[in-house]
Design an enzyme around this catalytic site. Structure first.
Site, PDB file in Angstrom:
ATOM      1  N   ARG A  52      21.409  32.809  28.670  1.00  0.00           N
ATOM      2  CA  ARG A  52      21.946  32.287  27.413  1.00  0.00           C
ATOM      3  C   ARG A  52      23.112  33.175  26.988  1.00  0.00           C
ATOM      4  O   ARG A  52      23.398  34.188  27.612  1.00  0.00           O
ATOM      5  CB  ARG A  52      20.866  32.138  26.316  1.00  0.00           C
ATOM      6  CG  ARG A  52      19.706  33.068  26.321  1.00  0.00           C
ATOM      7  CD  ARG A  52      20.040  34.480  26.007  1.00  0.00           C
ATOM      8  NE  ARG A  52      20.839  34.591  24.807  1.00  0.00           N
ATOM      9  CZ  ARG A  52      21.667  35.580  24.551  1.00  0.00           C
ATOM     10  NH1 ARG A  52      21.814  36.573  25.419  1.00  0.00           N
ATOM     11  NH2 ARG A  52      22.367  35.611  23.441  1.00  0.00           N
ATOM     12  N   GLY A  53      23.742  32.757  25.876  1.00  0.00           N
ATOM     13  CA  GLY A  53      24.985  33.418  25.482  1.00  0.00           C
ATOM     14  C   GLY A  53      26.120  32.626  26.101  1.00  0.00           C
ATOM     15  O   GLY A  53      26.097  32.333  27.311  1.00  0.00           O
ATOM     16  N   ALA A  54      27.123  32.289  25.269  1.00  0.00           N
ATOM     17  CA  ALA A  54      28.151  31.341  25.711  1.00  0.00           C
ATOM     18  C   ALA A  54      28.818  31.719  27.045  1.00  0.00           C
ATOM     19  O   ALA A  54      28.871  30.893  27.966  1.00  0.00           O
ATOM     20  CB  ALA A  54      29.190  31.170  24.598  1.00  0.00           C
ATOM     21  N   ARG A  57      23.056  22.136  27.122  1.00  0.00           N
ATOM     22  CA  ARG A  57      23.164  22.646  25.744  1.00  0.00           C
ATOM     23  C   ARG A  57      24.506  22.189  25.163  1.00  0.00           C
ATOM     24  O   ARG A  57      25.515  22.234  25.849  1.00  0.00           O
ATOM     25  CB  ARG A  57      23.062  24.180  25.698  1.00  0.00           C
ATOM     26  CG  ARG A  57      21.682  24.704  26.048  1.00  0.00           C
ATOM     27  CD  ARG A  57      21.551  26.183  25.735  1.00  0.00           C
ATOM     28  NE  ARG A  57      21.290  26.433  24.325  1.00  0.00           N
ATOM     29  CZ  ARG A  57      21.292  27.653  23.779  1.00  0.00           C
ATOM     30  NH1 ARG A  57      21.594  28.708  24.509  1.00  0.00           N
ATOM     31  NH2 ARG A  57      21.019  27.828  22.501  1.00  0.00           N
ATOM     32  N   GLN A  64      16.664  37.040  19.711  1.00  0.00           N
ATOM     33  CA  GLN A  64      17.611  37.606  20.688  1.00  0.00           C
ATOM     34  C   GLN A  64      18.063  39.007  20.276  1.00  0.00           C
ATOM     35  O   GLN A  64      18.361  39.839  21.128  1.00  0.00           O
ATOM     36  CB  GLN A  64      18.850  36.696  20.830  1.00  0.00           C
ATOM     37  CG  GLN A  64      18.604  35.382  21.542  1.00  0.00           C
ATOM     38  CD  GLN A  64      18.264  34.263  20.577  1.00  0.00           C
ATOM     39  OE1 GLN A  64      17.702  34.495  19.505  1.00  0.00           O
ATOM     40  NE2 GLN A  64      18.579  33.041  20.945  1.00  0.00           N
ATOM     41  N   ASP A  68      29.932  30.794  19.786  1.00  0.00           N
ATOM     42  CA  ASP A  68      29.711  29.752  20.795  1.00  0.00           C
ATOM     43  C   ASP A  68      30.846  28.752  20.848  1.00  0.00           C
ATOM     44  O   ASP A  68      31.048  28.084  21.864  1.00  0.00           O
ATOM     45  CB  ASP A  68      28.388  29.037  20.530  1.00  0.00           C
ATOM     46  CG  ASP A  68      27.243  29.954  20.896  1.00  0.00           C
ATOM     47  OD1 ASP A  68      26.938  30.862  20.093  1.00  0.00           O
ATOM     48  OD2 ASP A  68      26.710  29.811  22.005  1.00  0.00           O
TER      49      ASP A  68
HETATM   50  O1  MRU Z   1      21.040  30.504  21.719  1.00  0.00           O
HETATM   51  P1  MRU Z   1      21.784  31.631  22.378  1.00  0.00           P
HETATM   52  O2  MRU Z   1      20.967  32.842  22.596  1.00  0.00           O
HETATM   53  O3  MRU Z   1      22.510  31.175  23.620  1.00  0.00           O
HETATM   54  O4  MRU Z   1      22.910  32.009  21.309  1.00  0.00           O
HETATM   55  C1  MRU Z   1      23.841  32.989  21.665  1.00  0.00           C
HETATM   56  C2  MRU Z   1      24.780  33.332  20.588  1.00  0.00           C
HETATM   57  O5  MRU Z   1      24.783  32.761  19.525  1.00  0.00           O
HETATM   58  C3  MRU Z   1      25.818  34.362  20.925  1.00  0.00           C
HETATM   59  O6  MRU Z   1      26.168  35.092  19.794  1.00  0.00           O
HETATM   60  C4  MRU Z   1      27.066  33.653  21.479  1.00  0.00           C
HETATM   61  O7  MRU Z   1      26.732  32.798  22.513  1.00  0.00           O
HETATM   62  C5  MRU Z   1      28.082  34.625  21.950  1.00  0.00           C
HETATM   63  S1  MRU Z   1      27.580  35.491  23.395  1.00  0.00           S
HETATM   64  C6  MRU Z   1      28.851  36.528  23.834  1.00  0.00           C
END
Ligand code: MRU
Length: 366
Positions: free
Chosen positions: A55-57, A98, A208, A249
């Site tokens: 996860r994480g963009a 997603r 997270q 994101d």
């Molecule tokens: O649902 P997630 O854990 O994928 O959400 C991640 C976030 O909101 C992060 O802050 C975002 O993706 C930036 S990651 C460099």
């Protein structure tokens, strides 16, 4: 299981050429267990993204790029149009895993563009198209490292030694290939003896911040303090936070940014207490086709994530109504700067983000 090794030395997402698979750290098991997951099929890749094993963009984008290559490699058709039809089906499928992080569709579109250029325009044989996809996927992965490092340099220029920094969710190494986005200035500062004090919001409901940010920062030797989300304003009121650094994101053309639910609450509190809010955004997260935050599709997830996940017993009455948006939009007026690999965009964002994207379009060196 490889628990004795520091999490910082694991690769968040990598290509295993021998197995033709995407290999990720299964983030749903952290911090207790460090276990890799080997993803070979479209279903496995889709599930890993949907279930937040990865996860994480930026990490989602890299997984999609490597993933579509892995799937394309197995396509047997030798006629390009037949090959492309299957490629496109996989692409659409992965893209549906997603909705909010634009890096997912950005990476898949980039892979599709090289596929079409090589196969349809240049009429190369399918075997060559596959090799071109291979190179592009690895390039997307490598670029992520360079982009994050650059964001770290720009971010660090906004900080002073000894600063307190608040962050929300995980925009760390675990959300990227290396360095993270919001954590990149922290890691660079660590290398240079800045002695930052980081407050990590735990980030309800999926934690997270607690499970990933507090974990990776402490493994890296950073001074990190875990707080519940509702403690952020209190910490700011005591003067313990000099800057808020978060990831995102999707950034809309007007500078509104979608990030993990609770980010806008932290930004509102920071503005009240005069603490600057910086959003770290690789250009792969900037979506100039989305005019404003209200146009960003916000993922809603299962009620069980709020009522029972991570708890021994359900923490809410059975059947209670639950609203579980995974992201919120921070209004551009609350943001002091958007840190990209091409520099720091400031208000008015419609102009500064356009200037950043123009530099990227021209292929300017970082
Ligand atoms: O649902 P997630 O854990 O994928 O959400 C991640 C976030 O909101 C992060 O802050 C975002 O993706 C930036 S990651 C460099």
């Amino acid at each position: 299981m490889q628990e004795e090794k520091n999490i910082m030395s694991f690769e968040t997402v990598a290509l295993d050429e021998a197995q033709n698979a995407v290999v990720i750290i299964d983030q749903t098991l952290l911090p207790g267990t460090t276990q890799l997951a080997v993803l070979k099929t479209a279903q496995e890749i889709w599930d890993a993204i949907y279930r937040l094993q990865v996860r994480g963009a930026p990490a989602i984008g890299v997984t999609a790029a490597l993933g579509i290559y892995v799937l394309a490699k197995e396509i047997e058709e030798q006629d390009f149009e037949a090959f492309y039809q299957k490629f496109r089906e996989y692409k659409e499928y992965l893209d549906s895993s997603r909705p909010t992080a634009v890096n997912l569709s950005w990476a898949l579109r980039r892979m599709e563009a090289v596929c079409l250029q090589a196969g349809r325009q240049e009429k190369r044989p399918v075997a060559e198209v596959k090799e071109i996809l291979h190179k592009e996927a690895l390039r997307i992965r490598q670029e992520d490292v360079e982009v994050c490092r650059k964001i770290g340099e720009y971010g660090l220029s906004l900080l002073n030694p000894g600063d307190g920094i608040l962050t929300h969710c995980n925009a760390g190494q675990l959300a990227t290939v290396k360095y993270g986005t919001a954590t990149a200035p922290i890691y660079l500062g660590q290398e240079r003896g800045y002695h930052f004090h980081v407050f990590a919001d735990e980030t309800r409901p999926l934690l997270q911040g607690a499970r990933l940010t507090a974990y990776e920062l402490s493994c890296a030797g950073v001074d990190v303090t875990l707080i519940c989300d509702n403690m952020a304003a209190s910490v700011m009121s005591k003067g313990l936070v000099q800057a808020v650094f978060v990831g995102c994101d999707r950034v809309a053309a007007n500078g509104d940014t979608a990030n993990k639910i609770g980010t806008s609450m932290a930004a509102l509190a920071a503005n009240y207490y005069g603490v600057p809010v910086y959003v770290c955004a690789p250009t792969s997260t900037i979506d100039m086709d989305t005019a404003k935050g209200g146009d960003i599709c916000i993922e809603e997830r299962a009620p069980q994530e709020v009522t029972e996940m991570w708890y021994k017993e359900p923490m809410a009455p059975k059947g209670v109504k639950v609203y579980n948006p995974a992201f919120d939009v921070t209004d551009h007026e609350l943001i002091s700067g958007i840190i990209t690999e091409y520099g720091i965009a400031r208000a008015p964002y419609t102009e500064s983000l356009k200037a950043v994207m123009d530099r990227k379009e021209k292929g300017e060196e970082l």
